[in-house]
Design a protein around this motif. Structure first.
Motif, short mmCIF file in Angstrom:
data_model
loop_
_atom_site.label_atom_id
_atom_site.label_comp_id
_atom_site.label_asym_id
_atom_site.label_seq_id
_atom_site.Cartn_x
_atom_site.Cartn_y
_atom_site.Cartn_z
N LEU A 1 44.40 56.63 46.73
CA LEU A 1 43.73 55.78 47.71
C LEU A 1 42.51 56.52 48.23
CD1 LEU A 1 46.84 54.61 49.80
CD2 LEU A 1 45.74 53.35 47.93
N HIS A 2 41.38 55.86 48.24
CA HIS A 2 40.15 56.46 48.78
C HIS A 2 39.58 55.50 49.81
CE1 HIS A 2 35.98 58.47 47.92
NE2 HIS A 2 36.40 58.62 49.16
N LEU A 3 39.68 55.90 51.07
CA LEU A 3 39.21 55.09 52.19
C LEU A 3 37.95 55.74 52.75
CD1 LEU A 3 40.08 52.62 54.03
CD2 LEU A 3 41.07 54.34 55.56
N PHE A 4 36.84 55.00 52.83
CA PHE A 4 35.62 55.58 53.36
C PHE A 4 34.87 54.56 54.21
CE2 PHE A 4 35.04 54.44 48.87
CZ PHE A 4 34.06 53.46 48.94
N GLY B 1 50.08 45.50 43.09
CA GLY B 1 49.27 45.68 41.89
C GLY B 1 49.28 44.42 41.05
N PRO B 2 48.14 43.95 40.56
CA PRO B 2 48.07 42.68 39.83
C PRO B 2 48.59 42.74 38.39
CG PRO B 2 45.91 43.70 39.93
CD PRO B 2 46.82 44.56 40.75
N ILE B 3 48.81 43.95 37.86
CA ILE B 3 49.27 44.06 36.47
C ILE B 3 50.72 44.54 36.48
CG2 ILE B 3 48.82 45.06 34.21
CD1 ILE B 3 45.96 45.57 35.11
N ASN B 4 51.64 43.59 36.59
CA ASN B 4 53.06 43.92 36.67
C ASN B 4 53.34 44.94 37.77
OD1 ASN B 4 53.71 42.22 34.46
ND2 ASN B 4 53.12 43.86 33.02
N ASN C 1 43.55 53.38 43.37
CA ASN C 1 43.59 53.96 42.02
C ASN C 1 42.17 54.25 41.52
OD1 ASN C 1 44.54 54.97 39.59
ND2 ASN C 1 44.84 52.95 38.67
N GLU C 2 41.43 55.01 42.33
CA GLU C 2 40.06 55.38 41.94
C GLU C 2 40.11 56.34 40.76
OE1 GLU C 2 35.95 57.06 43.94
OE2 GLU C 2 37.87 57.65 44.82
N ASN D 1 40.04 51.62 39.97
CA ASN D 1 38.98 51.21 40.89
C ASN D 1 39.19 49.78 41.42
OD1 ASN D 1 37.56 53.74 40.41
ND2 ASN D 1 37.01 52.87 38.42
N PHE D 2 40.40 49.54 41.86
CA PHE D 2 40.78 48.21 42.35
C PHE D 2 40.51 48.12 43.85
CE2 PHE D 2 43.97 45.26 44.11
CZ PHE D 2 43.70 44.13 43.36
#
Length: 486
Positions: free
Chosen positions: A212-215, A166-169, A196-197, A175-176
């Motif tokens: 996690l949303h994989l499509f 994760g880019p924030i600490n 993190n939708e 929606n990354f």
């Protein structure tokens, strides 16, 4: 960060317990509502709905660990489910622990949380598409705070063997998408991943969170070696509330997909049918490829039929805590940019439906845009109708040509439930004995007695007749005894 077995059973248990176990009576906020409160919570650990590419194609449709709850009717504690070492065989997806918790109260408030620990998803040979130590999604909705995903965490994520932090600490913003090298590697498999939708309901207080949303990518551009068509969601949490002072819109008009709901009747009694209409607007610059369209029907209603842009064939899934999911899976349906799609659901109020005001929740999964929800369309189920007393029902119940109090002499008040004019309360000397009604007439045992005639002789000719009859009967008995004994 190390997660103990205690945390495995939903690390947010303490948060959820304090948030969800609340008295079911009216609070200060709901004591005199101008609109009935309603809440909905739904959590799913793993939701797989796709077709593995190959010859032949292999459909995978499985939900692992689900907890759901609605208010009303509501329960005194959250619904929960925890599964250990579940496996989805066709997709070679597994985890050490999958848990879900959902609570909906009359505050109104909804909290849903799903957590997967030790995830290995879509293992192909030595390649694991997704790995993670912990994936937790949490959705919170109430009438005070904006709906939010506080409590959502993702730890130890790897995509195709590459660590994604994760880019924030260490945390992931909503929606990354993974960095370019990982994103391109997924694209080679025809896949897109949202981490993190989060999508709030655009026209009400609701929130959907997918850890996690994989499509799949666009079918027209699916590369050779594409893995599947459809969706795989790891940790799904959705909540929705309606507030006593209105639906409390979050005002997020920039949502790419908006669902608006209406009902054909504001009030429906047991046995009656009515229709929900869902209108879906796609405000995105690309078409929404519809994978699933789900109407979360409240417990007092039963499905009759559906029609519209998503077809007429529905799969019904009963929720453990009551209610039915009406699931539509249209084939090849795309909602073009800046256009609408409409679907109607005809439902019937069950004969044993509990009184209350119920709202309708709808969810859509666009295989290329994400997961969105909508809530509204209140319908009241009234309590049992109180029968109007005869003396105020506007009907000539006793056929005397007079109706209700004070016109009908049989009515003592508007609450009197008998229009009949009894002799013992009609103010008439019906038997000509000079005495009128109860308690003056000795033939009246009560005001509802309908004969003033004396039941036992007291004076006059009637008494003589009664006495003579008794003497004759006694004489007959004596004669019979004499004949049998002599």
């Amino acid at each position: 960060m190390k997660y103990s077995s205690a945390r495995r059973c939903l690390a947010v248990a303490a948060i959820a317990a304090t948030s969800l176990v609340v008295p079911q009576g009216a609070s200060a906020q709901t004591a005199t509502p101008s609109r009935a409160a309603n809440s909905h919570a739904d959590a799913i650990g793993i939701d797989a709905d796709f077709v593995l590419v190959g010859s032949p194609a292999v459909p995978v449709n499985q939900r692992v660990s689900r907890a759901t709850q609605d208010f009303p009717p509501g329960q005194t504690a959250p619904a929960s489910q925890v599964l250990v070492n579940p496996v989805i065989p066709p997709a070679t997806t597994k985890a050490r622990t999958v848990g879900a918790m959902a609570g909906a109260t009359g505050e109104p408030q909804g909290v849903a949380s799903a957590e997967v620990e030790g995830l290995e998803a879509l293992v192909s040979g030595q390649t694991k598409v997704i790995e993670a130590d912990v994936v937790r999604a949490q959705s919170n909705s109430d009438c005070i705070n904006d709906p939010n995903g506080m409590g959502t965490i993702i730890v130890g994520l790897k995509v195709l063997g590459t660590a994604v932090a994760g880019p924030i600490n260490g945390a992931f913003p909503p929606n990354f998408q993974p960095p370019t090298p990982v994103k391109e590697a997924l694209a080679a498999l025809g896949l897109t991943l949202i981490i993190n939708e989060q999508h709030p309901a655009a026209t009400g207080r609701g929130f959907v969170v997918n850890g996690l949303h994989l499509f799949d990518s666009e079918p027209a551009t699916l590369p050779v070696g594409g893995l599947f068509n459809g969706d795989l969601i790891i940790s799904h949490a959705a909540t929705a509330v309606n507030c006593p002072n209105g639906r409390g819109s979050t005002g997020l008009a920039n949502s790419p997909v908006i669902i608006e709901k209406t009902s054909s009747k504001p009030l429906a009694r047991p046995g009656e049918e009515f229709t929900y209409t869902a209108r879906v607007q796609n405000k995105a610059t690309v078409g929404c490829r519809v994978n699933q369209f789900i109407d979360h029907l409240a417990e007092p209603f039963e499905f009759v039929s559906t029609a519209g842009d998503f077809g007429t064939v529905a799969v019904l899934e009963n929720r453990a805590a009551g209610g039915t999911d009406i699931v539509l899976k249209p084939v090849g349906k795309t909602i073009a940019p800046n256009t609408f799609a409409t679907q109607t659901f005809t439902v019937k109020v069950k004969a044993d439906a509990k009184p209350g005001v119920y709202f309708n929740n709808t969810e859509i999964l666009c295989s290329n845009l994400g997961n969105f929800i909508g809530i509204d369309a209140p319908v009241e189920v009234p309590g049992a109708a109180q029968r109007q007393p005869q003396c105020s029902d506007g009907v000539d119940n006793d056929g005397d040509g007079k109706i209700d109090f004070p016109s009908d002499p049989g009515c003592d008040s508007r609450q009197d439930d008998d229009e009949r004019n009894f002799q013992c309360s009609d103010r008439v000397d019906n038997d000509g004995d000079g005495k009128i009604d109860f308690p003056n007439d000795p033939g009246c045992s009560s005001p509802q007695d309908d004969s003033e005639l004396n039941s036992l002789a007291r004076t006059g000719a009637n008494g003589v007749t009664f006495l003579l009859g008794g003497l004759l009967l006694a004489a007959a008995v004596l004669v019979r005894r004499f004949r049998f004994t002599h």
